[in-house]
Each structure stands twice: as structure tokens, then as C-alpha cells.
Scaffold this motif. Structure first.
Motif, PDB file in Angstrom:
ATOM      1  N   ARG A  10      52.534  72.896   2.770  1.00 47.52           N
ATOM      2  CA  ARG A  10      52.121  71.498   2.929  1.00 47.52           C
ATOM      3  C   ARG A  10      53.236  70.692   3.584  1.00 47.52           C
ATOM      4  NH1 ARG A  10      49.754  71.510  -1.541  1.00 47.52           N
ATOM      5  NH2 ARG A  10      51.190  70.461  -2.955  1.00 47.52           N
ATOM      6  N   ILE A  32      49.433  62.772   1.402  1.00 44.67           N
ATOM      7  CA  ILE A  32      49.144  64.119   1.901  1.00 44.67           C
ATOM      8  C   ILE A  32      50.017  65.158   1.193  1.00 44.67           C
ATOM      9  CG2 ILE A  32      49.340  65.610   3.953  1.00 44.67           C
ATOM     10  CD1 ILE A  32      48.440  63.102   5.576  1.00 44.67           C
ATOM     11  N   GLU A  35      48.571  65.831  -2.377  1.00 40.90           N
ATOM     12  CA  GLU A  35      47.208  66.344  -2.587  1.00 40.90           C
ATOM     13  C   GLU A  35      47.087  67.791  -2.107  1.00 40.90           C
ATOM     14  OE1 GLU A  35      43.662  66.293  -4.284  1.00 40.90           O
ATOM     15  OE2 GLU A  35      45.120  64.659  -4.355  1.00 40.90           O
ATOM     16  N   ARG A  37      45.577  70.532  -0.509  1.00 34.65           N
ATOM     17  CA  ARG A  37      44.421  70.749   0.364  1.00 34.65           C
ATOM     18  C   ARG A  37      43.734  72.086   0.056  1.00 34.65           C
ATOM     19  NH1 ARG A  37      42.369  69.438   5.772  1.00 34.65           N
ATOM     20  NH2 ARG A  37      42.009  71.358   6.956  1.00 34.65           N
ATOM     21  N   GLU A  38      44.512  73.061  -0.428  1.00 34.97           N
ATOM     22  CA  GLU A  38      43.929  74.377  -0.719  1.00 34.97           C
ATOM     23  C   GLU A  38      42.844  74.307  -1.787  1.00 34.97           C
ATOM     24  OE1 GLU A  38      47.735  73.962  -3.206  1.00 34.97           O
ATOM     25  OE2 GLU A  38      47.090  73.523  -1.142  1.00 34.97           O
ATOM     26  N   TYR A  40      40.463  72.409  -1.926  1.00 35.62           N
ATOM     27  CA  TYR A  40      39.190  71.982  -1.336  1.00 35.62           C
ATOM     28  C   TYR A  40      38.570  73.066  -0.461  1.00 35.62           C
ATOM     29  CZ  TYR A  40      40.719  67.561  -3.163  1.00 35.62           C
ATOM     30  OH  TYR A  40      41.143  66.573  -4.026  1.00 35.62           O
ATOM     31  N   ALA A  49      44.711  76.828   4.502  1.00 38.10           N
ATOM     32  CA  ALA A  49      44.612  75.396   4.215  1.00 38.10           C
ATOM     33  C   ALA A  49      45.444  74.533   5.151  1.00 38.10           C
ATOM     34  CB  ALA A  49      45.025  75.130   2.766  1.00 38.10           C
ATOM     35  N   TYR A  50      46.555  75.058   5.658  1.00 42.24           N
ATOM     36  CA  TYR A  50      47.483  74.206   6.409  1.00 42.24           C
ATOM     37  C   TYR A  50      47.643  74.611   7.866  1.00 42.24           C
ATOM     38  CZ  TYR A  50      48.221  72.510   1.768  1.00 42.24           C
ATOM     39  OH  TYR A  50      48.003  71.973   0.522  1.00 42.24           O
ATOM     40  N   PRO A  66      43.643  69.166   9.541  1.00 40.69           N
ATOM     41  CA  PRO A  66      44.459  68.164   8.844  1.00 40.69           C
ATOM     42  C   PRO A  66      44.974  67.068   9.754  1.00 40.69           C
ATOM     43  CG  PRO A  66      45.557  70.316   8.901  1.00 40.69           C
ATOM     44  CD  PRO A  66      44.158  70.530   9.353  1.00 40.69           C
ATOM     45  N   THR A  69      42.109  64.420  10.388  1.00 44.17           N
ATOM     46  CA  THR A  69      41.919  63.547   9.229  1.00 44.17           C
ATOM     47  C   THR A  69      43.083  62.582   9.074  1.00 44.17           C
ATOM     48  OG1 THR A  69      40.544  65.164   8.071  1.00 44.17           O
ATOM     49  CG2 THR A  69      41.633  63.508   6.715  1.00 44.17           C
ATOM     50  N   TYR A  93      38.278  66.338   0.234  1.00 46.86           N
ATOM     51  CA  TYR A  93      39.700  66.167   0.545  1.00 46.86           C
ATOM     52  C   TYR A  93      40.031  64.766   1.053  1.00 46.86           C
ATOM     53  CZ  TYR A  93      44.243  66.924   2.822  1.00 46.86           C
ATOM     54  OH  TYR A  93      45.563  66.834   3.229  1.00 46.86           O
TER      55      TYR A  93
END
Length: 217
Positions: A10, A32, A35, A37-38, A40, A49-50, A66, A69, A93
Motif C-alpha cells: 500500500r 488511502i 484502508e 484495499r485487499e 475489497y 490489490a495494489y 487505485p 479512484t 472501497y
């Protein structure tokens, strides 16, 4: 993959993808980083996720990249206490990020299984209302809104959603045009609505926003 691994990924995403692309607001960065992200994503896709790409979910849907968003959030410039209509909430997310920024979020998702994931993931959040229904219809009864946040790409942003904005309310979305997607920001005024593109960016297509086909002989 451990929680420590995900935290490192992240942080790397923030430094390599976001800060190098004009996402530098300290509050947005803090949200960010805080939170996961994985959480979700389906378990088998959490390792992705990243990455700087959309991540497939189900039923032809995907989690927006990402960077897309984050840049939409930065363009919307949300302030604590503002009311946000989030279209295309998917697994939740973006709703979580906006809530971390102090917004009151009404999140709309039409794919029932995605909405169920969001409901489970966001069960302990205050300030997020989840609505299951057609994306293009929004959630008029809970409006009007300070911000319209469309977390994906549309060919046409209809009046049904624009009309749910307050006068002087902001809208952010990606516009899809002949294979290219551009992130856009606009404002509703007493005289109408205008938007401008500010960067080309990958963004996931959302259902229900295709332009009507023109008739040709």
C-alpha cells in the motif's frame, strides 16, 4: 501474504503511483494508507490489490484502478460533512475512503453480489448508506448531494444523476469515448452543468450509461 506485506504494498502504491501523479493531499493519502484495499477483493485476487490496473470482480465488473479512484477523489476535493452520491460502489472501497474523509456517503450498486460484499465489509461504518438499484438512477430520495462521484467510466452522464446534485455541487467521473477514458470534473450551476476532462486514465466501464445509438440509413 501477510498484513505487513499488504501495508508495504500500500505504501509503495502511494509513493510510486499516486504521489507521482498529483495525488498529494495529506488527508487523501492518509485515508488511502489506512484502508486495506485487499479486503475489497475476492481472496484469490488480493495479491493484485495494489497493481496499477483494474482488478476483475464478477459479472463483468472490476474494481477501478487505485490511481483513477484517487485522482477522482482529489478532483472532487471532498470536505468533512459533505453529502456524496457514489455511483458504482462495487465492493465498497471508494465508499470507505470518502467516509474516512468525513463525508456522508450514499453508495449505489446494482450487482447484488457486489452490494452484499460491500454491506458485509462496511457493516461497522457510520455515515455510509448502501442502496441496491440501477446505477443510472442514483438515489434521489436521499439527496440532494454536494458531490456526485462516479467510480468508473460512462459514455453519457444523464440528467437523472445531475439533477440530484445541489446547485454548485461537483461531479467527478470518467468519460469513455471511442476506446479512450478521460477523468472529468464538473459543476452544476443554476443554468446547467458543465464538465472538463483533466487527464486520460484507465477506468472501468459501468453498466447503464451507453449513449443512445443514432439512426443511420
Amino acid at each position: 501474504m501477510t498484513e505487513q506485506n499488504f501495508r508495504a504494498m500500500r505504501r509503495a502504491m502511494v509513493e510510486s503511483q499516486l504521489r507521482t501523479n498529483d495525488v498529494n493531499d495529506p488527508e487523501i493519502i492518509e485515508a488511502i494508507l489506512a484502508e486495506p484495499r485487499e479486503n475489497y477483493l475476492p481472496p484469490e485476487r488480493r495479491d493484485a490489490a495494489y497493481i496499477d490496473r483494474a482488478v476483475p470482480l464478477i459479472a463483468g465488473r472490476a474494481l477501478n484502478p487505485p490511481l483513477a479512484t484517487a485522482r477522482l477523489i482529489a478532483a472532487a476535493a471532498p470536505r468533512a460533512g459533505e453529502r456524496v452520491l457514489l455511483i458504482g460502489s462495487a465492493t465498497g472501497y471508494a465508499a470507505a475512503l470518502l467516509a474516512r474523509l468525513g463525508c456522508d456517503v450514499v453508495a449505489v450498486e446494482e450487482e447484488a453480489s457486489l452490494a452484499a460484499h460491500a454491506k458485509a465489509q462496511l457493516a461497522d461504518w457510520a455515515g455510509i448508506t448502501l442502496v441496491t438499484g440501477p446505477l443510472a438512477q442514483g438515489a434521489k430520495k436521499d439527496g440532494p448531494y454536494d458531490i456526485l462521484f462516479v467510480d468508473g467510466a460512462v459514455e453519457e452522464l444523464g440528467d437523472t444523476l445531475i439533477d440530484q446534485l445541489k446547485v454548485d455541487g461537483r461531479a467527478v467521473f470518467a468519460r469513455a469515448d471511442r476506446g479512450v477514458t478521460r477523468l472529468c470534473v464538473g459543476t452544476r450551476t443554476a443554468g446547467g452543468f458543465g464538465a472538463r476532462a483533466f487527464v486520460d486514465s484507465e477506468a472501468v466501464p459501468l453498466p447503464g450509461f451507453a449513449k443512445p445509438k443514432s439512426f443511420t440509413f
